[in-house]
Design a protein around this motif. Structure first.
Motif, short mmCIF file in Angstrom:
data_model
loop_
_atom_site.label_atom_id
_atom_site.label_comp_id
_atom_site.label_asym_id
_atom_site.label_seq_id
_atom_site.Cartn_x
_atom_site.Cartn_y
_atom_site.Cartn_z
N VAL A 180 -13.78 0.92 4.98
CA VAL A 180 -14.26 -0.01 3.95
C VAL A 180 -13.08 -0.50 3.12
O VAL A 180 -12.95 -1.69 2.82
CB VAL A 180 -15.34 0.63 3.07
CG1 VAL A 180 -15.64 -0.22 1.85
CG2 VAL A 180 -16.61 0.86 3.86
N LEU A 181 -12.18 0.42 2.73
CA LEU A 181 -11.01 0.05 1.93
C LEU A 181 -10.13 -0.96 2.67
O LEU A 181 -9.63 -1.90 2.07
CB LEU A 181 -10.22 1.30 1.54
CG LEU A 181 -10.94 2.25 0.59
CD1 LEU A 181 -10.16 3.54 0.43
CD2 LEU A 181 -11.18 1.59 -0.75
N ALA A 182 -9.96 -0.77 3.96
CA ALA A 182 -9.16 -1.71 4.75
C ALA A 182 -9.83 -3.08 4.81
O ALA A 182 -9.17 -4.11 4.67
CB ALA A 182 -8.94 -1.16 6.16
N HIS A 183 -11.15 -3.09 4.98
CA HIS A 183 -11.88 -4.36 5.03
C HIS A 183 -11.86 -5.06 3.67
O HIS A 183 -11.84 -6.30 3.60
CB HIS A 183 -13.33 -4.14 5.47
CG HIS A 183 -13.49 -3.87 6.93
ND1 HIS A 183 -13.10 -4.75 7.91
CD2 HIS A 183 -14.00 -2.79 7.60
CE1 HIS A 183 -13.37 -4.25 9.10
NE2 HIS A 183 -13.91 -3.06 8.93
N LEU A 184 -11.85 -4.29 2.58
CA LEU A 184 -11.82 -4.89 1.25
C LEU A 184 -10.56 -5.73 1.03
O LEU A 184 -10.61 -6.77 0.39
CB LEU A 184 -11.92 -3.81 0.17
CG LEU A 184 -13.31 -3.27 -0.11
CD1 LEU A 184 -13.23 -2.07 -1.05
CD2 LEU A 184 -14.20 -4.34 -0.70
N GLU A 185 -9.45 -5.29 1.58
CA GLU A 185 -8.20 -6.05 1.45
C GLU A 185 -8.35 -7.42 2.11
O GLU A 185 -7.92 -8.44 1.56
CB GLU A 185 -7.04 -5.28 2.07
CG GLU A 185 -6.68 -4.02 1.30
CD GLU A 185 -5.58 -3.23 1.96
OE1 GLU A 185 -4.83 -3.80 2.79
OE2 GLU A 185 -5.46 -2.04 1.63
N HIS A 186 -8.96 -7.46 3.29
CA HIS A 186 -9.16 -8.72 3.99
C HIS A 186 -10.19 -9.60 3.28
O HIS A 186 -10.01 -10.82 3.20
CB HIS A 186 -9.60 -8.46 5.43
CG HIS A 186 -8.52 -7.86 6.28
ND1 HIS A 186 -7.54 -8.63 6.86
CD2 HIS A 186 -8.24 -6.58 6.61
CE1 HIS A 186 -6.71 -7.84 7.52
NE2 HIS A 186 -7.12 -6.59 7.38
N VAL A 187 -11.23 -8.99 2.77
CA VAL A 187 -12.25 -9.74 2.04
C VAL A 187 -11.63 -10.38 0.79
O VAL A 187 -11.93 -11.53 0.45
CB VAL A 187 -13.45 -8.84 1.67
CG1 VAL A 187 -14.36 -9.50 0.67
CG2 VAL A 187 -14.24 -8.47 2.93
N ALA A 188 -10.74 -9.65 0.11
CA ALA A 188 -10.07 -10.19 -1.08
C ALA A 188 -9.27 -11.43 -0.73
O ALA A 188 -9.29 -12.43 -1.45
CB ALA A 188 -9.16 -9.13 -1.70
#
Length: 107
Positions: A46-54
């Protein structure tokens, strides 16, 4: 003999993981752990995906908002922290009781 822990099985869905993450973020403030339970992913993923979503939100003229982590012992707020994960220890009191950051979509 120790039984190995099974990895979480992602839920069946028609949208991509990041689309589902974005929808969860739009519905309110959530910690990475709560998002991992909702999406059926590991918290680390989830933390890795949050970077891309940002980055995606920045391109759309919106932003990923972060309510910073806070030490439950002394009240220290981790305002300048760039990493999305929960800090392991407070720099002021050295306590390890840290309230995790919460994520949301800013309009």
């Amino acid at each position: 003999m120790m039984k190995e822990k099974e990895p979480p099985v992602p839920k069946e869905r028609a949208e991509t993981t990041r689309q589902a993450l974005l929808e969860a973020l739009r519905s309110g403030r959530s910690t990475a752990r709560a998002l991992s339970v909702t999406l059926g992913l590991r918290e680390k993923d989830v933390l890795a995906h949050l970077e891309h979503v940002a980055r995606s939100l920045a391109g759309q003229g919106s932003a990923l908002g972060v309510s910073p982590a806070t030490c439950l012992g002394c009240g220290y707020v981790f305002e300048d922290r760039r990493a999305f994960g929960r800090p392991s220890r407070c720099p002021r009191c050295k306590g390890e009781r840290i309230e995790a950051p919460k994520f949301f979509v800013e309009p």
